[in-house]
Scaffold this motif. Structure first.
Motif, PDB file in Angstrom:
ATOM      1  N   GLY A  50       0.728  -1.287  -0.143  1.00  0.00           N
ATOM      2  CA  GLY A  50      -0.168  -0.069  -0.073  1.00  0.00           C
ATOM      3  C   GLY A  50       0.905   1.316   0.229  1.00  0.00           C
ATOM      4  O   GLY A  50       0.252   2.318   0.276  1.00  0.00           O
ATOM      5  N   GLU A  51       2.166   1.217  -0.173  1.00  0.00           N
ATOM      6  CA  GLU A  51       2.960   2.428  -0.203  1.00  0.00           C
ATOM      7  C   GLU A  51       3.794   2.285  -1.494  1.00  0.00           C
ATOM      8  O   GLU A  51       4.443   1.370  -1.919  1.00  0.00           O
ATOM      9  CB  GLU A  51       3.996   2.287   0.764  1.00  0.00           C
ATOM     10  N   VAL A  52       3.457   3.446  -2.367  1.00  0.00           N
ATOM     11  CA  VAL A  52       4.358   3.442  -3.741  1.00  0.00           C
ATOM     12  C   VAL A  52       5.790   3.928  -3.555  1.00  0.00           C
ATOM     13  O   VAL A  52       5.797   4.989  -2.707  1.00  0.00           O
ATOM     14  CB  VAL A  52       3.435   4.052  -4.658  1.00  0.00           C
ATOM     15  N   ASN A  53       6.643   3.539  -4.176  1.00  0.00           N
ATOM     16  CA  ASN A  53       8.250   4.167  -4.436  1.00  0.00           C
ATOM     17  C   ASN A  53       8.278   4.293  -5.787  1.00  0.00           C
ATOM     18  O   ASN A  53       8.377   3.269  -6.553  1.00  0.00           O
ATOM     19  CB  ASN A  53       9.172   3.083  -3.803  1.00  0.00           C
ATOM     20  N   LEU A  54       8.715   5.411  -6.094  1.00  0.00           N
ATOM     21  CA  LEU A  54       8.819   5.843  -7.668  1.00  0.00           C
ATOM     22  C   LEU A  54      10.253   6.360  -7.607  1.00  0.00           C
ATOM     23  O   LEU A  54      10.701   7.396  -6.931  1.00  0.00           O
ATOM     24  CB  LEU A  54       7.769   6.979  -8.169  1.00  0.00           C
ATOM     25  N   MET A  55      11.108   5.840  -8.431  1.00  0.00           N
ATOM     26  CA  MET A  55      12.666   6.218  -8.760  1.00  0.00           C
ATOM     27  C   MET A  55      12.727   6.732  -9.993  1.00  0.00           C
ATOM     28  O   MET A  55      12.401   5.921 -11.056  1.00  0.00           O
ATOM     29  CB  MET A  55      13.411   4.980  -8.306  1.00  0.00           C
ATOM     30  N   THR A  56      13.104   7.759 -10.249  1.00  0.00           N
ATOM     31  CA  THR A  56      13.379   8.304 -11.557  1.00  0.00           C
ATOM     32  C   THR A  56      14.945   8.054 -11.852  1.00  0.00           C
ATOM     33  O   THR A  56      15.778   8.480 -11.455  1.00  0.00           O
ATOM     34  CB  THR A  56      13.280   9.807 -11.743  1.00  0.00           C
ATOM     35  N   GLY A  57      15.076   7.269 -13.121  1.00  0.00           N
ATOM     36  CA  GLY A  57      16.399   7.006 -13.426  1.00  0.00           C
ATOM     37  C   GLY A  57      16.979   8.284 -14.643  1.00  0.00           C
ATOM     38  O   GLY A  57      18.026   8.535 -14.236  1.00  0.00           O
TER      39      GLY A  57
END
Length: 327
Positions: free
Chosen positions: A114-121
């Motif tokens: 229920g927790e989103v992690n978004l990483m930008t390359g």
């Protein structure tokens, strides 16, 4: 998550493919997953629905792996060494378990249900992912978003968000990207996107207001879910093109159903996608691989991972061609 296949396939679009069916009445295209082992003998297997020859992207969503439930004590769980990314954003979303994320921004974060992690390359980043010792069952999805040409060399970034559940008819909705059911995620993206978990009670139905300029994909995790009058079974992804302003979903099973809804306006740029890199030409991929193997500052380094970083596989003995969705 890395694509740690030893021989990642170059996929040519436009040819007929098994495992795809289309409902002419509702325009829904049903994509079946293929099983992909990540690593060696004790590899964790994932079910991959994007990309494939029948469909390369849904909006800017270009990669969808669905895994678990995995018995971690029996199977070893997730242990992905430091590896690179270019030209994309990674979106991690769990149903159960816990994964430790470390990256070359010096981020150390936990991926939890229920927790989103978004990483930008962007131009280049590297990270590792390891399921924690407390994890008994690992279950979730790993998604990638292609960056548009104007932003594909964007700087490294990491974002985290915990969406609140929203009730719509017989469904509970958690919006981790974009807007749906009156909720909007604060997570920043470079193209308009929708990402949400939808839980349907047994026998329940829900009608969601959606953007008619978006194409949508529904990846079913559990239960039998009818999408726009087309039945989808677990691990299938139903694709619906642009045009409608509502999306009707119903749970046809006597148990709770769960699915991930993805959406966005059609991504009209052709991309080159190989291993963990997205570019626009074969030369982009060659340069990214060369920089990673040379331990270039382009990707930085992950601090705290107890092991060696992942080596890049050999390039195919052919020019990797750009691809877009088949017409």
């Amino acid at each position: 998550m890395s694509n740690v296949e030893v021989e990642p396939a170059e996929m040519r679009c436009g040819a007929p493919i098994d495992g795809v069916r289309t409902s002419e009445a509702t325009r829904v295209q049903v994509l079946e997953a293929r099983d992909v082992p990540l690593g060696g003998v004790r590899a964790m297997h994932v079910r991959r629905t994007l990309p494939q020859r029948a469909r390369t992207l849904i909006g800017a969503w270009c990669f969808a792996d669905h895994y678990g439930p995995v018995d971690v004590p029996a199977g070893g769980g997730m242990n992905v060494p430091p590896h690179p990314h270019t030209g994309l954003q990674t979106v991690s979303w769990l149903f159960s378990g816990e994964v430790e994320h470390r990256d070359s921004l010096d981020t150390r974060a936990m991926v939890r249900p229920g927790e989103v992690n978004l990483m930008t390359g962007g131009r280049g980043i590297c990270h590792s992912e390891v399921s924690t010792s407390d994890t008994a069952v690992l279950h979730g999805v790993q998604l990638w978003v292609a960056l548009p040409e104007a932003h594909r060399s964007a700087g490294r970034d990491f974002q985290h968000h915990v969406p609140e559940p929203v009730r719509v008819d017989g469904a509970e909705v958690r919006v981790f990207l974009g807007s749906l059911a009156g909720d909007t995620s604060p997570v920043r993206t470079f193209t308009p996107l929708l990402g949400a978990q939808i839980d349907l009670e047994p026998g329940a139905a829900a009608t969601l207001a959606v953007d008619p300029g978006f194409e949508h994909g529904l990846l079913v995790d559990g239960g039998d879910v009818r999408m726009a009058e087309t039945m989808l079974h677990p691990s299938e992804l139903g694709y619906l093109p642009c045009g409608g302003d509502t999306l009707a979903l119903s749970n046809e099973s006597d148990a709770p159903a769960r699915a991930i809804l993805l959406g966005g306006p059609p991504f009209d740029e052709a991309i080159v996608m190989w291993w963990n890199f997205i570019g626009r030409s074969h030369d982009d991929i060659v340069q990214a691989r060369q920089d990673w193997e040379a331990a270039s500052d382009r990707f930085g380094a992950v601090v705290g991972y107890p092991g060696e970083r992942l080596r890049a596989p050999a390039l195919p003995n052919a020019v990797i061609t750009p691809r877009r969705n088949p017409s």
